[in-house]
Write a protein that holds these residues in place. Structure first.
Motif, mmCIF file in Angstrom:
data_model
loop_
_atom_site.group_PDB
_atom_site.id
_atom_site.type_symbol
_atom_site.label_atom_id
_atom_site.label_comp_id
_atom_site.label_asym_id
_atom_site.label_seq_id
_atom_site.Cartn_x
_atom_site.Cartn_y
_atom_site.Cartn_z
ATOM 1 N N THR A 176 0.831 -1.202 0.000
ATOM 2 C CA THR A 176 0.000 0.000 0.000
ATOM 3 C C THR A 176 0.866 1.253 0.000
ATOM 4 N N MET A 177 0.341 2.283 -0.612
ATOM 5 C CA MET A 177 0.986 3.597 -0.648
ATOM 6 C C MET A 177 -0.029 4.611 -0.145
ATOM 7 N N THR A 178 0.386 5.466 0.775
ATOM 8 C CA THR A 178 -0.500 6.493 1.321
ATOM 9 C C THR A 178 0.034 7.868 0.972
ATOM 10 N N LEU A 179 -0.823 8.670 0.332
ATOM 11 C CA LEU A 179 -0.488 10.042 -0.041
ATOM 12 C C LEU A 179 -1.286 10.976 0.857
ATOM 13 N N ALA A 180 -0.601 11.751 1.672
ATOM 14 C CA ALA A 180 -1.273 12.610 2.641
ATOM 15 C C ALA A 180 -2.011 13.749 1.951
ATOM 16 N N ALA A 181 -3.199 14.055 2.462
ATOM 17 C CA ALA A 181 -3.965 15.196 1.964
ATOM 18 C C ALA A 181 -3.329 16.497 2.429
ATOM 19 N N GLY A 182 -3.589 17.564 1.683
ATOM 20 C CA GLY A 182 -3.107 18.884 2.064
ATOM 21 C C GLY A 182 -1.721 19.214 1.569
ATOM 22 N N GLN A 183 -1.103 18.332 0.771
ATOM 23 C CA GLN A 183 0.225 18.642 0.243
ATOM 24 C C GLN A 183 0.120 19.782 -0.767
ATOM 25 N N TYR A 184 1.140 20.619 -0.753
ATOM 26 C CA TYR A 184 1.136 21.866 -1.521
ATOM 27 C C TYR A 184 1.871 21.666 -2.846
ATOM 28 N N PHE A 185 1.126 21.784 -3.965
ATOM 29 C CA PHE A 185 1.760 21.701 -5.284
ATOM 30 C C PHE A 185 2.589 22.951 -5.578
ATOM 31 N N GLY A 186 2.082 24.090 -5.162
ATOM 32 C CA GLY A 186 2.711 25.363 -5.481
ATOM 33 C C GLY A 186 1.652 26.365 -5.892
ATOM 34 N N GLU A 187 2.092 27.487 -6.448
ATOM 35 C CA GLU A 187 1.174 28.523 -6.896
ATOM 36 C C GLU A 187 1.165 28.575 -8.416
ATOM 37 N N ALA A 188 -0.036 28.503 -8.981
ATOM 38 C CA ALA A 188 -0.189 28.586 -10.435
ATOM 39 C C ALA A 188 -0.456 30.026 -10.825
ATOM 40 N N PRO A 189 0.175 30.500 -11.900
ATOM 41 C CA PRO A 189 -0.064 31.887 -12.334
ATOM 42 C C PRO A 189 -1.405 32.017 -13.026
ATOM 43 N N GLY A 190 -2.075 33.141 -12.800
ATOM 44 C CA GLY A 190 -3.335 33.435 -13.468
ATOM 45 C C GLY A 190 -3.264 34.785 -14.139
ATOM 46 N N GLU A 191 -4.426 35.357 -14.449
ATOM 47 C CA GLU A 191 -4.469 36.656 -15.099
ATOM 48 C C GLU A 191 -4.101 37.774 -14.124
ATOM 49 N N ASP A 192 -3.678 38.896 -14.700
ATOM 50 C CA ASP A 192 -3.399 40.111 -13.926
ATOM 51 C C ASP A 192 -2.380 39.871 -12.828
#
Length: 490
Positions: free
Chosen positions: A86-102
Motif C-alpha cells: 500500500t501507498m498512502t499520499l497525505a492530503a493537504g500537500q502543496y503543489f505550489g502557486e499557479a499563475p493566473g491573469e493580472d
C-alpha cells in the motif's frame, strides 16, 4: 503571461483560498524514477471524461515521490509512504502557486475523499489521505477520488478524478494517437507574437498509454500547399539553446513553449498561412512511429476561394477614415465585387459609422463595422459553402441568417445569399468565400475589388443608393480606376 495560457487557468480566477502550507515537495537529487500513466475519469459539472496523465514515480526507502498529478503545475511533486503493498499520499500537500491573469497566483493542494456524494454536500467536506494498492506488476488502484484543490483542507476542487489507476509503463513500439490544434492565435502586431494550443494525447491509436519521455511533436505550416515544419530559432527564443523543429513532449522553456504542447509561440507573421498542423512522433521499442498530421484550417487556398482582402487595399487610392477625417465612412450601401461574389455593406445606423480604417499596427487598411449588415451573394446556380472571416476583433453577438458559425472565423452552410448582422465593433482584414457551381457563363470576368461606390441620377446629382429608375453608379476599384455602370432599379 501570454494569451493562450489564460484559457487553461480560467478556473483559477473563480475560486479564492487562503494558503496555510506553502512548502513544496523536493525529491532527493539522486532519485531514480520510472514512467507511469494515470488513467481516470475527470468529473466536471456532473459529467465525466476519460483522461490519461503522464507520471514520474521514484522510491527512496519507504518514501515515494510522484510528479505530474497537477496539470497546472506538471513538474510539481508530492510524496507518500510505502507499507507493504500500500501507498498512502497525505492530503493537504502543496503543489505550489499557479499563475493566473493580472499577475495573480493561486495556491494548489492535493487531496482525496472516498465520499462519492461530496459534489452534492451542503456542508464543508474535508479532504482525506489517498491510499493506493500496488499489485505484483507495480500497477496501483484506489477507491478514492483525487483532487487538485484550492484549499489545504476543505474540498473546493479545480480538478476531480475518479476511477483512477496508475500503470507502470514498458518501453515498446506503438503508433501515437492523432494530436490536434485546439486553438490558433494569429500574429498580433500589438503583442508581437502568434501561437497555438495543442492537444498531444499520451496514448497510442488503441488507447494504451505511452511513455512521455519518448513522445515528441512537430508543428507544420501549409502556405498554398507548400508544407514545412515550423522552425523555432534559438536566436528568437531566449530560453531555447538550439534551433528546434521537433519538440519533446516534456520540454518547456517556461515562456514560449509549454510542457505537453499546451502552448507554443513564435514571432513572425501568419497572414500567409492556409493551415497549421501538428504531428506526434513516438520512439518506443527502438522504433519510430508517427501520427497523421492533424490540420487546423485558417483560410482556403487562393485558387479555391474568392477573397476580399481589405489589408491589400492601397491607402493612396482608397479613402479611409481617421480621428480627424470621415473620408472612409460608409454612408450608403457599399457594394464590392470579386469574381462571381458580391459583398454589400450597409451603413452602420449606430453611433460609430462603418468605415475603412487604417490600422497602424498592421500598417494596412481594415473594414471596421459597428452596425448594419454585411451581405454575401452569388448568382443563381452557385452556392456559398464556406466563408473565412480573418478578423482582428469579432463580436460574439454578431449573427448570420443561415448556416453555422464556429464562433471565431469560419462560416459553413449552403446558400446563394447570406446576411451577417453586426452587433458591434468588428474588424475585418479579409473575407474568403468558397463557392461551388456555375452561372452558365463560360468565361468569368474577374473584376478588381471595388472600394467605394457613389450613385447619381442622369443629371449628375448624387442620390440615395436606393433611388428608383435608371441611375449611374460610379465605382472606384482597388487599382485606383473609376468605372461607371448603369443600373435600372424597379
Amino acid at each position: 503571461m501570454k494569451k493562450l495560457i489564460y484559457s487553461l487557468l480560467t478556473a483559477l480566477c473563480v475560486l479564492t483560498a487562503t494558503a496555510q502550507t506553502t512548502e513544496t515537495v523536493t525529491p532527493p537529487e539522486d532519485l531514480q524514477t520510472a514512467e507511469y500513466a494515470l488513467q481516470a475519469q475527470s468529473y466536471n459539472y456532473g459529467y465525466t471524461t476519460a483522461v490519461t496523465k503522464s507520471l514520474m514515480i521514484g522510491i527512496d526507502g519507504t518514501t515515494v515521490y510522484l510528479q505530474g498529478l497537477c496539470e497546472y503545475l506538471p513538474q510539481a511533486w508530492i510524496k507518500g509512504t510505502l507499507d507493504g503493498n500500500t501507498m498512502t499520499l497525505a492530503a493537504g500537500q502543496y503543489f505550489g502557486e499557479a499563475p493566473g491573469e493580472d499577475d495573480n497566483t493561486y495556491p494548489l493542494y492535493f487531496g482525496g475523499t472516498t465520499d462519492d456524494t461530496w459534489a452534492e454536500a451542503t456542508e464543508d467536506v474535508n479532504m482525506t489521505d489517498v491510499v493506493l494498492t500496488i499489485d505484483a506488476q507495480g500497477n496501483m488502484t484506489t477507491n478514492s477520488w483525487l483532487f487538485v484543490n484550492s484549499e489545504e483542507s476543505v474540498l473546493n476542487p479545480y480538478v476531480a478524478l475518479t476511477s483512477a489507476t496508475i500503470l507502470k509503463l514498458e518501453d515498446k513500439a506503438a503508433v501515437p494517437a492523432n494530436p490536434s490544434v485546439i486553438e490558433f492565435m494569429p500574429f498580433d502586431a500589438n503583442e508581437g507574437y502568434a501561437g497555438v494550443s495543442l492537444d498531444i494525447p499520451t496514448v497510442d491509436v488503441d488507447g494504451n498509454p505511452l511513455m512521455a519521455s519518448k513522445l515528441s511533436y512537430k508543428i507544420y505550416t501549409d502556405i498554398e500547399k507548400d508544407i514545412q515544419p515550423m522552425l523555432f530559432p534559438a536566436d528568437e527564443h531566449l530560453n531555447i539553446d538550439e534551433d528546434m523543429t521537433e519538440i519533446p513532449y516534456t520540454f518547456t522553456d517556461e515562456y514560449d513553449i509549454q510542457y505537453g504542447g499546451y502552448a507554443a509561440y513564435w514571432y513572425h507573421d501568419t497572414k500567409t498561412f492556409n493551415r497549421i498542423g501538428v504531428q506526434s512522433i513516438y520512439r518506443g521499442g527502438n522504433e519510430e512511429n508517427v501520427s497523421e498530421i492533424s490540420w487546423f484550417v485558417i483560410k482556403p487556398y487562393a485558387d479555391d476561394a474568392v477573397t476580399f482582402d481589405f489589408n491589400a487595399l492601397d491607402p493612396e487610392t482608397t479613402p479611409y477614415s481617421t480621428s480627424k477625417s470621415p473620408a472612409g465612412d460608409i454612408t450608403e450601401d457599399l457594394v464590392l465585387q470579386q469574381g462571381n461574389v458580391t459583398l454589400t455593406v450597409t451603413p452602420s445606423y449606430a453611433n460609430t459609422p462603418n468605415r475603412y480604417w487604417k490600422d497602424y499596427n498592421l500598417n494596412a487598411l481594415q473594414l471596421r463595422l459597428y452596425g448594419g449588415t454585411l451581405t454575401v451573394e452569388v448568382p443563381e446556380g452557385c452556392t456559398i459553402e464556406k466563408m473565412y472571416f480573418n478578423n482582428a476583433k469579432w463580436q460574439d453577438e454578431n449573427s448570420f441568417d443561415c448556416g453555422e458559425f464556429d464562433g471565431t472565423s469560419v462560416w459553413t452552410g449552403s446558400t446563394d445569399k447570406c446576411v451577417l448582422s453586426i452587433a458591434g465593433n468588428t474588424q475585418l482584414n479579409s473575407i474568403a468565400v468558397v463557392v461551388t457551381g456555375t452561372t452558365g457563363i463560360s468565361t468569368l470576368q474577374v473584376l478588381p475589388l471595388t472600394t467605394a461606390t457613389r450613385t447619381y441620377d442622369l443629371q449628375g446629382r448624387q442620390v440615395s443608393p436606393a433611388a428608383k429608375g435608371l441611375v449611374l453608379q460610379q465605382q472606384r476599384t482597388a487599382d485606383g480606376h473609376l468605372r461607371t455602370i448603369k443600373v435600372i432599379r424597379k
